[in-house]
Enzyme design. Structure first.
Site, mmCIF file in Angstrom:
data_model
loop_
_atom_site.group_PDB
_atom_site.id
_atom_site.type_symbol
_atom_site.label_atom_id
_atom_site.label_comp_id
_atom_site.label_asym_id
_atom_site.label_seq_id
_atom_site.Cartn_x
_atom_site.Cartn_y
_atom_site.Cartn_z
ATOM 1 N N PHE A 1 0.828 -1.221 0.000
ATOM 2 C CA PHE A 1 0.000 0.000 0.000
ATOM 3 C C PHE A 1 0.858 1.265 0.000
ATOM 4 O O PHE A 1 0.671 2.172 0.829
ATOM 5 C CB PHE A 1 -0.945 0.059 1.201
ATOM 6 C CG PHE A 1 -2.036 -0.983 1.231
ATOM 7 C CD1 PHE A 1 -2.407 -1.683 0.105
ATOM 8 C CD2 PHE A 1 -2.714 -1.237 2.430
ATOM 9 C CE1 PHE A 1 -3.423 -2.636 0.150
ATOM 10 C CE2 PHE A 1 -3.725 -2.176 2.491
ATOM 11 C CZ PHE A 1 -4.080 -2.878 1.347
ATOM 12 N N ASN B 1 -8.585 -10.818 -4.441
ATOM 13 C CA ASN B 1 -7.270 -10.189 -4.404
ATOM 14 C C ASN B 1 -6.206 -11.210 -4.829
ATOM 15 O O ASN B 1 -6.557 -12.288 -5.323
ATOM 16 C CB ASN B 1 -7.003 -9.664 -2.983
ATOM 17 C CG ASN B 1 -6.168 -8.400 -2.987
ATOM 18 O OD1 ASN B 1 -5.144 -8.341 -3.657
ATOM 19 N ND2 ASN B 1 -6.600 -7.398 -2.253
HETATM 20 C C1 LIG Z 1 1.287 -4.764 -8.520
HETATM 21 C C2 LIG Z 1 -0.083 -4.974 -7.931
HETATM 22 C C3 LIG Z 1 -0.562 -4.098 -6.969
HETATM 23 C C4 LIG Z 1 -1.830 -4.293 -6.421
HETATM 24 N N1 LIG Z 1 -2.302 -3.395 -5.493
HETATM 25 C C5 LIG Z 1 -3.552 -3.559 -5.000
HETATM 26 C C6 LIG Z 1 -4.091 -2.617 -4.096
HETATM 27 O O1 LIG Z 1 -3.464 -1.629 -3.743
HETATM 28 N N2 LIG Z 1 -5.343 -2.849 -3.625
HETATM 29 C C7 LIG Z 1 -6.100 -3.924 -3.999
HETATM 30 O O2 LIG Z 1 -7.241 -4.076 -3.551
HETATM 31 N N3 LIG Z 1 -5.611 -4.827 -4.886
HETATM 32 C C8 LIG Z 1 -4.372 -4.667 -5.388
HETATM 33 N N4 LIG Z 1 -3.884 -5.559 -6.271
HETATM 34 C C9 LIG Z 1 -4.703 -6.751 -6.611
HETATM 35 C C10 LIG Z 1 -5.482 -6.558 -7.900
HETATM 36 O O3 LIG Z 1 -6.411 -5.494 -7.788
HETATM 37 C C11 LIG Z 1 -6.234 -7.854 -8.268
HETATM 38 O O4 LIG Z 1 -7.211 -8.122 -7.278
HETATM 39 C C12 LIG Z 1 -5.304 -9.046 -8.369
HETATM 40 O O5 LIG Z 1 -4.071 -8.696 -8.940
HETATM 41 C C13 LIG Z 1 -5.916 -10.179 -9.190
HETATM 42 O O6 LIG Z 1 -6.221 -9.744 -10.501
HETATM 43 P P1 LIG Z 1 -5.238 -9.978 -11.773
HETATM 44 O O7 LIG Z 1 -4.889 -11.428 -11.786
HETATM 45 O O8 LIG Z 1 -6.051 -9.520 -12.935
HETATM 46 O O9 LIG Z 1 -4.040 -9.125 -11.531
HETATM 47 C C14 LIG Z 1 -2.618 -5.396 -6.828
HETATM 48 C C15 LIG Z 1 -2.124 -6.266 -7.801
HETATM 49 C C16 LIG Z 1 -0.884 -6.072 -8.363
HETATM 50 C C17 LIG Z 1 -0.381 -7.029 -9.400
#
Ligand SMILES: Cc1cc2nc3c(=O)[nH]c(=O)nc-3n(C[C@H](O)[C@H](O)[C@H](O)COP(=O)(O)O)c2cc1C
Length: 358
Positions: free
Chosen positions: A120, A248
């Protein structure tokens, strides 16, 4: 072309620096509102099959950008111009914080995955107010979390402070209790801790926005046990939550090898390896809730077929982060077009018709 460039060139550099560079460039190139409107107009043709009502608004696509990409709300208009239907900014915490020591973001190109332990890093919910206060046409979710230095017993107040600052500026607010990178955060998913937290944020939103009910959602981890998923679903009904975002990142490491996992160390895994688990969590939520609580499917979405699978499993909306990183700038508009074709091929009039029909 983008894939080749990505695999051979960009993947050699630090993932977080490349993110900052790419995002910085995008913000500069699309700094002028006329250019953004022109780009979105060229990439996105309005299509009734994709139109979906959510958060009291009409979205022109069910595909949103997941939280974490634009934590500080510095480029959401530029990102929207690429063809997303909505953008979720954050996670924003009550206090500004720099996050974990670098390096803290790692690519696994062969697995189409990322591991991050950013923790964060953000300028705090106060600083975001001015950036969200200007007029906009972007449907915007605001994701809030706990400041690391705030004690667990004071967590509710930290979330409430952010909700009070940002609630009126958001189309919806997400309580994030599922990042693996803030110590103790995921304990807040336990129903006995989650209930007072969500109730307090709900009250805060109603206090600052008495005339418009700001939709409140919770974002959960894929690593929850089945009975805990059911517990969150039941709580959503009890409190009249407006939605659940599933999921997440995961603390699981398959299919990474031990060496790959060791290269990154601690953090949340996202992208293709998360696909099946996120889908399973979504299915479980839908089995319990039906369409009584809106579900947003996220985790490993890479293609229009993945997006459709989530919708058929019960998601009204979907989001992605890692799929966008690997797919490139045209990915949101391409997926959007392909999803429209898939929906039509299956005989659906619109997204809502398809929700939970798998
Ligand atoms: C580099 C990075 C930073 C992330 N930061 C946050 C965040 O600050 N808050 C949050 O709720 N999810 C965060 N996520 C999670 C994403 O929102 C998402 O839920 C998760 O990556 C799964 O989706 P994806 O497979 O499409 O990446 C982050 C993901 C990545 C890769």
């Amino acid at each position: 072309m983008y894939r080749l460039l990505f695999e051979h060139l960009l993947a050699r550099f630090d993932a977080e620096r490349m993110h900052q560079l790419g995002f910085g460039l995008l913000r500069v190139l699309l700094a002028i509102s006329f250019v953004r409107r022109w780009l979105r107009g060229s990439l996105v043709a309005p299509d009734p099959v994709l139109t979906v009502q959510a958060f009291g608004r009409e979205l022109d696509s069910p595909l949103g950008l997941a939280a974490g990409f634009d934590k500080d709300a510095v480029g959401y208009e530029q990102l929207y111009a690429l063809g997303f239907g909505f953008i979720e900014i954050g996670t924003l915490t009550g206090e500004a914080q720099s996050g974990n020591p670098k390096p803290r973001m790692f690519r696994f190109v062969q697995h189409r995955a990322l591991i991050n332990r950013l923790g964060f890093n953000n300028r705090g919910s106060c600083a975001a107010v001015a950036r969200l206060a200007r007029p906009r046409d972007v449907p915007l979710g605001v994701n809030i979390g706990k400041t690391k230095l705030v004690a667990e017993e004071d967590a509710v107040q930290d979330y409430v402070a952010s909700a009070e600052r940002l609630g009126v500026l958001a189309d919806y607010v997400v309580v994030n209790v599922s990042s693996p990178n803030t110590p103790g955060l995921r304990n807040l998913q336990a129903v006995e801790l989650l209930r007072p937290l969500l109730a307090a944020v709900r009250t805060a939103l109603d206090r600052v926005s008495p005339t418009r009910r700001v939709p409140l959602l919770v974002k959960i981890a894929p690593d929850l046990a089945d009975e805990d998923i059911d517990g969150v679903a039941d709580l959503a009904l009890e409190l009249g939550l407006d939605g659940i975002i599933a999921t997440n990142t995961t603390i699981a490491r398959a299919p990474l090898s031990d060496e790959e996992a060791a290269r990154a160390g601690a953090g949340g895994l996202s992208g293709a390896p998360l696909k099946q688990r996120s889908l399973a969590v979504l299915r479980r939520l839908h089995a319990r809730l039906g369409t009584r609580t809106m579900l947003i499917g996220v985790g490993g979405i890479e293609s229009a077929q993945d997006a459709l699978d989530r919708i058929l499993a019960g998601a009204t909306l979907v989001q992605a982060y890692t799929g966008f990183i690997y797919g490139g700038l045209l990915w949101p508009s391409t997926l959007r077009r392909e999803l429209a074709a898939l929906l039509r091929a299956r005989g659906f009039q619109n997204v809502r018709d398809a929700v939970g029909r798998g």
